[in-house]
Design a protein around this motif. Sequence first.
Motif, PDB file in Angstrom:
ATOM      1  N   ARG A  28      -5.827 -11.870  -7.753  1.00  0.00           N
ATOM      2  CA  ARG A  28      -4.587 -12.615  -8.471  1.00  0.00           C
ATOM      3  C   ARG A  28      -3.483 -12.603  -7.489  1.00  0.00           C
ATOM      4  NH1 ARG A  28      -3.279 -10.083 -14.087  1.00  0.00           N
ATOM      5  NH2 ARG A  28      -2.135  -8.847 -12.855  1.00  0.00           N
ATOM      6  N   GLY A  29      -3.243 -11.147  -7.078  1.00  0.00           N
ATOM      7  CA  GLY A  29      -2.118 -10.972  -6.366  1.00  0.00           C
ATOM      8  C   GLY A  29      -2.081 -11.646  -4.877  1.00  0.00           C
ATOM      9  N   LEU A  30      -3.239 -11.966  -4.440  1.00  0.00           N
ATOM     10  CA  LEU A  30      -3.394 -12.547  -3.062  1.00  0.00           C
ATOM     11  C   LEU A  30      -3.304 -13.895  -3.332  1.00  0.00           C
ATOM     12  CD1 LEU A  30      -6.434 -10.756  -1.758  1.00  0.00           C
ATOM     13  CD2 LEU A  30      -4.157 -10.250  -1.184  1.00  0.00           C
ATOM     14  N   SER A  31      -3.395 -14.441  -4.444  1.00  0.00           N
ATOM     15  CA  SER A  31      -3.639 -15.853  -4.650  1.00  0.00           C
ATOM     16  C   SER A  31      -2.269 -16.560  -4.346  1.00  0.00           C
ATOM     17  CB  SER A  31      -3.833 -16.405  -6.041  1.00  0.00           C
ATOM     18  OG  SER A  31      -2.962 -16.072  -6.993  1.00  0.00           O
ATOM     19  N   VAL A  32      -1.104 -15.980  -4.512  1.00  0.00           N
ATOM     20  CA  VAL A  32       0.251 -16.552  -4.329  1.00  0.00           C
ATOM     21  C   VAL A  32       0.400 -16.377  -2.726  1.00  0.00           C
ATOM     22  CG1 VAL A  32       1.009 -16.600  -6.578  1.00  0.00           C
ATOM     23  CG2 VAL A  32       1.325 -14.623  -5.262  1.00  0.00           C
ATOM     24  N   ASP A  33      -0.310 -15.859  -1.805  1.00  0.00           N
ATOM     25  CA  ASP A  33      -0.015 -15.691  -0.412  1.00  0.00           C
ATOM     26  C   ASP A  33       1.113 -14.747  -0.048  1.00  0.00           C
ATOM     27  OD1 ASP A  33      -1.498 -16.668   1.663  1.00  0.00           O
ATOM     28  OD2 ASP A  33      -0.781 -18.768   1.477  1.00  0.00           O
ATOM     29  N   PRO A  34       1.098 -13.801  -0.515  1.00  0.00           N
ATOM     30  CA  PRO A  34       2.043 -12.742  -0.101  1.00  0.00           C
ATOM     31  C   PRO A  34       1.906 -12.287   1.330  1.00  0.00           C
ATOM     32  CG  PRO A  34       0.378 -11.568  -1.601  1.00  0.00           C
ATOM     33  CD  PRO A  34      -0.090 -13.104  -1.269  1.00  0.00           C
ATOM     34  N   GLU A  35       3.133 -11.642   1.691  1.00  0.00           N
ATOM     35  CA  GLU A  35       3.227 -11.004   2.943  1.00  0.00           C
ATOM     36  C   GLU A  35       2.897  -9.627   2.833  1.00  0.00           C
ATOM     37  OE1 GLU A  35       7.362 -11.743   4.232  1.00  0.00           O
ATOM     38  OE2 GLU A  35       7.053 -13.790   3.402  1.00  0.00           O
ATOM     39  N   ILE A  36       3.243  -9.165   1.541  1.00  0.00           N
ATOM     40  CA  ILE A  36       3.103  -7.593   1.213  1.00  0.00           C
ATOM     41  C   ILE A  36       2.253  -7.438   0.131  1.00  0.00           C
ATOM     42  CG2 ILE A  36       4.743  -5.489   0.710  1.00  0.00           C
ATOM     43  CD1 ILE A  36       7.054  -7.290   1.807  1.00  0.00           C
ATOM     44  N   ILE A  37       1.647  -6.201   0.152  1.00  0.00           N
ATOM     45  CA  ILE A  37       0.885  -6.002  -0.924  1.00  0.00           C
ATOM     46  C   ILE A  37       1.426  -4.626  -1.555  1.00  0.00           C
ATOM     47  CG2 ILE A  37      -1.262  -5.091  -1.833  1.00  0.00           C
ATOM     48  CD1 ILE A  37      -2.431  -7.131  -0.238  1.00  0.00           C
ATOM     49  N   LEU A  38       1.964  -4.520  -2.782  1.00  0.00           N
ATOM     50  CA  LEU A  38       2.274  -3.284  -3.389  1.00  0.00           C
ATOM     51  C   LEU A  38       1.289  -2.820  -4.337  1.00  0.00           C
ATOM     52  CD1 LEU A  38       6.173  -4.615  -4.352  1.00  0.00           C
ATOM     53  CD2 LEU A  38       5.335  -3.196  -2.162  1.00  0.00           C
ATOM     54  N   ALA A  39       0.975  -1.410  -3.983  1.00  0.00           N
ATOM     55  CA  ALA A  39      -0.078  -0.944  -4.981  1.00  0.00           C
ATOM     56  C   ALA A  39       0.099   0.376  -5.666  1.00  0.00           C
ATOM     57  CB  ALA A  39      -1.462  -0.917  -3.915  1.00  0.00           C
ATOM     58  N   ASP A  40       0.204   0.471  -6.934  1.00  0.00           N
ATOM     59  CA  ASP A  40       0.785   1.744  -7.411  1.00  0.00           C
ATOM     60  C   ASP A  40      -0.517   2.498  -8.115  1.00  0.00           C
ATOM     61  OD1 ASP A  40       1.981   3.402  -8.852  1.00  0.00           O
ATOM     62  OD2 ASP A  40       2.740   2.330 -10.527  1.00  0.00           O
ATOM     63  N   GLU A  41      -0.986   3.493  -7.461  1.00  0.00           N
ATOM     64  CA  GLU A  41      -2.071   4.216  -7.784  1.00  0.00           C
ATOM     65  C   GLU A  41      -3.307   3.256  -8.310  1.00  0.00           C
ATOM     66  OE1 GLU A  41      -1.190   7.336 -10.167  1.00  0.00           O
ATOM     67  OE2 GLU A  41       0.448   7.919  -9.013  1.00  0.00           O
ATOM     68  N   PRO A  42      -3.404   2.364  -7.390  1.00  0.00           N
ATOM     69  CA  PRO A  42      -4.471   1.374  -7.992  1.00  0.00           C
ATOM     70  C   PRO A  42      -5.913   1.828  -8.347  1.00  0.00           C
ATOM     71  CG  PRO A  42      -4.241   1.102  -5.705  1.00  0.00           C
ATOM     72  CD  PRO A  42      -3.388   2.092  -6.117  1.00  0.00           C
ATOM     73  N   THR A  43      -6.218   3.063  -7.971  1.00  0.00           N
ATOM     74  CA  THR A  43      -7.593   3.599  -7.948  1.00  0.00           C
ATOM     75  C   THR A  43      -7.586   4.675  -9.310  1.00  0.00           C
ATOM     76  OG1 THR A  43      -7.499   5.048  -6.490  1.00  0.00           O
ATOM     77  CG2 THR A  43      -8.133   2.787  -5.645  1.00  0.00           C
ATOM     78  N   SER A  44      -6.432   4.862  -9.785  1.00  0.00           N
ATOM     79  CA  SER A  44      -6.673   6.166 -10.471  1.00  0.00           C
ATOM     80  C   SER A  44      -7.224   5.942 -12.002  1.00  0.00           C
ATOM     81  CB  SER A  44      -5.046   6.440 -11.131  1.00  0.00           C
ATOM     82  OG  SER A  44      -4.297   5.333 -11.878  1.00  0.00           O
ATOM     83  N   ALA A  45      -7.641   4.477 -12.353  1.00  0.00           N
ATOM     84  CA  ALA A  45      -8.413   4.397 -13.624  1.00  0.00           C
ATOM     85  C   ALA A  45      -9.849   3.947 -13.180  1.00  0.00           C
ATOM     86  CB  ALA A  45      -7.665   3.288 -14.490  1.00  0.00           C
TER      87      ALA A  45
END
Lengths: 253, 303
Positions: A162-179
């Motif tokens: 979903r985040g990639l779908s808007v064609d961003p330049e930057i990906i911000l990830a906040d402890e994305p694997t903690s769960a």
Amino acid sequence: MEEKPKIRVRDLNIHIGKQHILKNVNVDIPQNKVTVILGPSGCGKTTLLKSMNRLTDLYPEVKVSGNIFIGEEDILHTTTNITEIRKRMGLLSQRPYPLPMSIFNNIAYGLRISGRIQKKTLNTRVEHYLRQANLWDEVCDRLKDPASALSIGQQQRLCLARGLSVDPEIILADEPTSALDPISSDVIEKKFIDLKENYTVVLVTHILRQARRIADNVIFMYMGEVIEQGTAEEIFENPKEERTKQYLRGTFN
Amino acid sequence: MKLNFKFFTIKRHLRDKLANSWMLICLSFVIIMPLVIGIGLIYKSGPLLRENSLSSLLFSSDWRPMSGHFGLLTFIVSSVWVTVLALLIAGPICLLSSIHLTQYAQPYVLKIMHPVIDILAGIPSVIYGVWGILLIVPFVSHDLAPFFGMQSSGYCLLSGAIVLAIMIIPFILNILIEVFKTIPNELSEASLSLGATKWQTIKFVLVKKAFPGIISAFGLGISRAFGETIAVLMVTGNVTKIPTGAFQSGYPLPALIANNYGEMLSIPLYDSALMLSALVLFVIVLIFNGLSRIFIMRVEKNT
């Protein structure tokens, strides 16, 4: 001389109520690299990440001062529409928060609200982004199901797509694997390494091993201050600050 | 020493058992009450039902107790009118104000609003009734009805609905505020980070997420509105004629029971008829609660 940093944070101070959350933060985040913001819980990593997306605006008690440059633009003092800025960054949060709609519409949502997609191409775009997040094979025959029916690991990959779908330049990830379980975490981590070719990745984590696995650059934070920053090699092999050494040894208290 | 210890253990266990059973008794009391009321109403309305078929009572508007005609349709229609109108007025007000309070307003506004809502909820309904007679009835009769090119005494369904709407607003609003507050901030963040505007986020994501809660809030509002008696009784006119418009007088079910029970019970089958109308009220509210619950479960499964 190396490339100009993608994100430059200058003298960033953030207060929440009377608490001083971020103290004079200055960091550089290079383009097309995985930059890991490392530090113990409650040190301000997430706040720093959210300020890059101006999500701090949502909370009236949060006071922000300083500058954050994305490219040449100071996003804290800009005339550009805030939604335009946010569109340049994909966000992945600690736990997946799928939108309350079908799997298909979760991806289509971002494409639709930006209003520049035709009906015909929508299907192929959705498939494209689901493939990018290694999710297509698992969901291709149930795109109409609600997103909440997916497992947590699948949901997190859906959020990535979903985040990639808007064609961003930057990906911000906040402890994305903690769960997530180790296998899903592994998928996400590997994905980040693939993604840095086209995106600038900023990852917040407190997991040392994860940082060692995927970081190109490391920013070590403690109690709202940036203690040390540099390439992964510099920080992990040859840390200069005593507090960094302690954290790396695991003798931090 | 040892004996003493044992004694206390026994006592403790006894107390534990006792506490447990007391709680169970209290709980079963709560569970049994609605059942007892329902059965009681069925039993009491029995005599009337033995002489008339249920459908002939429910779908006839012929209310002449003296000659043994007990058609309840007038009252049911009046109740439905008042309830639907009240929800049409209160629903949008509650939805929009709850969105404003939780999404746009400064936190202190919510802090001010909470006691205001509690005060609204705490005002006795008879006061709402008096206020309705003093303010709403003349307003409807002098201003609202002429505005729509109608004539009305003011003692009409619309006045009842306005009073009722104001009475159910605090209940619906309180639930809606809770519903919107429990939606995690991260969901808005996710939508905003995709470049959605705040309004798009509210419209496509938050309201959708809150939908089951909105339905249950409205459902509770309907249940309350349907059963509200005194305030409605004071302003709707209480005329036993099927109403065909909002500016006409009506006679809702609860008002019928409250006005007549205890009087004229010498008329044969009269108390049985009132018990039947109570039963109808009871069943309608029950069905409504049930439906909104089923609806919520289905929606929650699908999102």
